[in-house]
Design a protein around this motif. Structure first.
Motif, PDB file in Angstrom:
ATOM      1  N   ARG A 246     -25.058 -18.209 -21.683  1.00  0.00           N
ATOM      2  CA  ARG A 246     -26.248 -18.421 -22.244  1.00  0.00           C
ATOM      3  C   ARG A 246     -26.087 -19.656 -23.133  1.00  0.00           C
ATOM      4  O   ARG A 246     -27.246 -20.506 -23.374  1.00  0.00           O
ATOM      5  CB  ARG A 246     -26.707 -17.354 -22.959  1.00  0.00           C
ATOM      6  N   ARG A 271     -26.944 -26.864 -13.077  1.00  0.00           N
ATOM      7  CA  ARG A 271     -28.454 -26.434 -13.189  1.00  0.00           C
ATOM      8  C   ARG A 271     -28.391 -25.498 -14.622  1.00  0.00           C
ATOM      9  O   ARG A 271     -29.161 -25.839 -15.672  1.00  0.00           O
ATOM     10  CB  ARG A 271     -29.486 -25.577 -12.090  1.00  0.00           C
ATOM     11  N   THR A 272     -27.467 -24.586 -14.517  1.00  0.00           N
ATOM     12  CA  THR A 272     -27.667 -23.411 -15.614  1.00  0.00           C
ATOM     13  C   THR A 272     -26.869 -24.062 -16.708  1.00  0.00           C
ATOM     14  O   THR A 272     -27.008 -24.116 -18.056  1.00  0.00           O
ATOM     15  CB  THR A 272     -26.848 -22.169 -15.315  1.00  0.00           C
ATOM     16  N   ASP A 277     -31.006 -24.657 -17.729  1.00  0.00           N
ATOM     17  CA  ASP A 277     -32.260 -24.348 -16.930  1.00  0.00           C
ATOM     18  C   ASP A 277     -31.713 -22.934 -16.363  1.00  0.00           C
ATOM     19  O   ASP A 277     -31.215 -22.800 -15.328  1.00  0.00           O
ATOM     20  CB  ASP A 277     -32.478 -25.141 -15.933  1.00  0.00           C
ATOM     21  N   ILE A 278     -31.463 -21.710 -17.295  1.00  0.00           N
ATOM     22  CA  ILE A 278     -31.065 -20.361 -16.981  1.00  0.00           C
ATOM     23  C   ILE A 278     -32.438 -19.762 -16.693  1.00  0.00           C
ATOM     24  O   ILE A 278     -33.372 -19.439 -17.804  1.00  0.00           O
ATOM     25  CB  ILE A 278     -30.364 -19.892 -18.273  1.00  0.00           C
ATOM     26  N   GLN A 279     -32.588 -19.068 -15.718  1.00  0.00           N
ATOM     27  CA  GLN A 279     -33.678 -18.244 -15.313  1.00  0.00           C
ATOM     28  C   GLN A 279     -33.043 -16.810 -15.272  1.00  0.00           C
ATOM     29  O   GLN A 279     -31.798 -16.319 -15.267  1.00  0.00           O
ATOM     30  CB  GLN A 279     -34.033 -18.789 -13.996  1.00  0.00           C
ATOM     31  N   ASP A 280     -34.327 -15.826 -15.016  1.00  0.00           N
ATOM     32  CA  ASP A 280     -33.890 -14.450 -14.838  1.00  0.00           C
ATOM     33  C   ASP A 280     -32.903 -14.249 -13.647  1.00  0.00           C
ATOM     34  O   ASP A 280     -33.294 -14.569 -12.701  1.00  0.00           O
ATOM     35  CB  ASP A 280     -35.246 -13.561 -14.661  1.00  0.00           C
ATOM     36  N   ASP A 282     -29.797 -15.139 -13.341  1.00  0.00           N
ATOM     37  CA  ASP A 282     -28.806 -16.350 -13.356  1.00  0.00           C
ATOM     38  C   ASP A 282     -27.567 -15.597 -13.845  1.00  0.00           C
ATOM     39  O   ASP A 282     -26.431 -16.075 -13.276  1.00  0.00           O
ATOM     40  CB  ASP A 282     -29.134 -17.372 -14.201  1.00  0.00           C
ATOM     41  N   HIS A 285     -26.104 -13.739 -11.056  1.00  0.00           N
ATOM     42  CA  HIS A 285     -25.486 -14.589 -10.107  1.00  0.00           C
ATOM     43  C   HIS A 285     -24.350 -15.433 -10.404  1.00  0.00           C
ATOM     44  O   HIS A 285     -23.374 -15.420  -9.597  1.00  0.00           O
ATOM     45  CB  HIS A 285     -26.577 -15.594  -9.690  1.00  0.00           C
TER      46      HIS A 285
END
Length: 338
Positions: A246, A271-272, A277-280, A282, A285
């Protein structure tokens, strides 16, 4: 009147490292008394903020290693207690500074000091604790111990700057990452152990062995933390699972997963971790990718290698309760289930 820091229930046994905890129990009582005394201040915010971090439940592993190393070297004075308290204050100050640099919101499941009192207060109280640490070193009267711990303080700061350079950089190499944790984590472990032998006036061969033990133990300890952050199971790490992810931190599991992954996987890490850009979903994954590429296992294996080196470093010392406790501590750091 200043506010007094009370340790309360904050001090916890170091998991399965029961031999170490038992070995230094009496001396740690004296260390805790010194911590309470030295955290006093007529500026109420200082002990209030320090108490917040102390009460969050740290293991006190580093000062216990100072005490154990002194016992290993048959030290009979009292200087090791003050040096152990100095080591703990250095570590606490580092945590305060780390949370500001990393913009961390939680530590051990609680809001960080910076979230409650602000970045400025966290940095300044960290500086106060560093000042108290060096005052205790001077009180001990060992120039060698002062040199060792002051060098460690400078090295830790260098590690922080190195981490800034590699922050969010998915192209970070293994060597670059290991150099960061060698400074940020292993340096204080190494110094904590070395001063235990130095205060006992032992030969350089023994103090060098203690330094090697501490350095390699510190590297193993940090790598296991790195692996556990992506373990996919809740653990009493002193942080929540996925904190590193995070916060966009580059650690060995992500370095290896990025290197060993395909282009789609590298896009995910960029991306993360790089773009933030951390999405639900992730985190889940990320854990699956690390498992798929064996990056977590490889990190643990590297930690075992460092642990073996730490154990070998103690071979020059005769068998004793202190040696056995320090060897058990290596096993705990490498194989801990949390």
């Amino acid at each position: 009147m200043g506010v007094v820091v009370e340790l309360g229930k904050a001090r916890k046994a170091v998991g399965s490292a029961s031999a170490l905890t038992t070995l230094v129990e009496e001396d740690m009582g004296r260390v805790n008394a010194i911590i309470i005394e030295r955290a006093r201040s007529h500026v109420d915010l200082i002990p209030e903020l320090a108490r917040h971090l102390i009460d969050s439940g740290g293991k006190r592993l580093r000062p216990m290693l100072t005490l154990a190393s002194a016992k290993l070297c048959d030290y009979t004075g009292s200087g090791h207690v003050h040096l152990a308290a100095s080591v703990e204050f250095m570590h606490t100050a580092t945590l305060l500074h780390d949370d500001v640099v990393d913009e961390s919101e939680l530590r051990r499941g609680k809001k960080t000091a910076r979230m409650l009192w602000g970045n400025e207060a966290s940095v300044l109280v960290g500086d106060y604790l560093l000042g108290q640490a060096f005052k205790m070193m001077v009180d001990v009267g060992s120039l060698d111990a002062l040199r060792i711990l002051s060098n460690a303080a400078a090295t830790i700061a260098e590690g922080e700057v190195m981490q800034l350079i590699t922050a969010n950089n998915t192209a970070t190499t293994q060597d670059e990452y290991l150099a960061v944790i060698n400074c940020k984590t292993a340096a204080l472990f190494a110094a904590a152990c070395e001063v235990g032998g130095t205060i006992a006036d032992r030969p350089k061969s023994e103090t060098a062995a203690l330094r090697a033990y501490g350095r390699n133990l510190g590297l193993a300890f940090q790598l296991i933390d790195d692996a556990l952050d992506y373990s996919g199971q809740q653990a009493d790490l002193g942080k929540s699972i996925g904190d590193d992810f995070r916060e966009g931190k580059i650690t060995l599991p992500t370095v290896l997963s990025y290197r060993w992954g395909n282009e789609a996987e590298r896009d995910f890490w960029r991306r993360t971790l790089q773009d933030g850009d951390i999405q639900d979903g992730d985190l889940e994954h990320a854990i699956s990718l690390i498992e798929r590429r064996g990056a977590g296992e490889a990190t643990v294996e590297r930690a075992r290698d460092y642990g073996a080196i730490a154990r070998d470093a103690l071979a020059i010392f005769p068998d004793s309760d202190a040696k056995e406790a320090m060897l058990e501590t290596v096993d705990f750091c490498v194989s801990r289930a949390y």
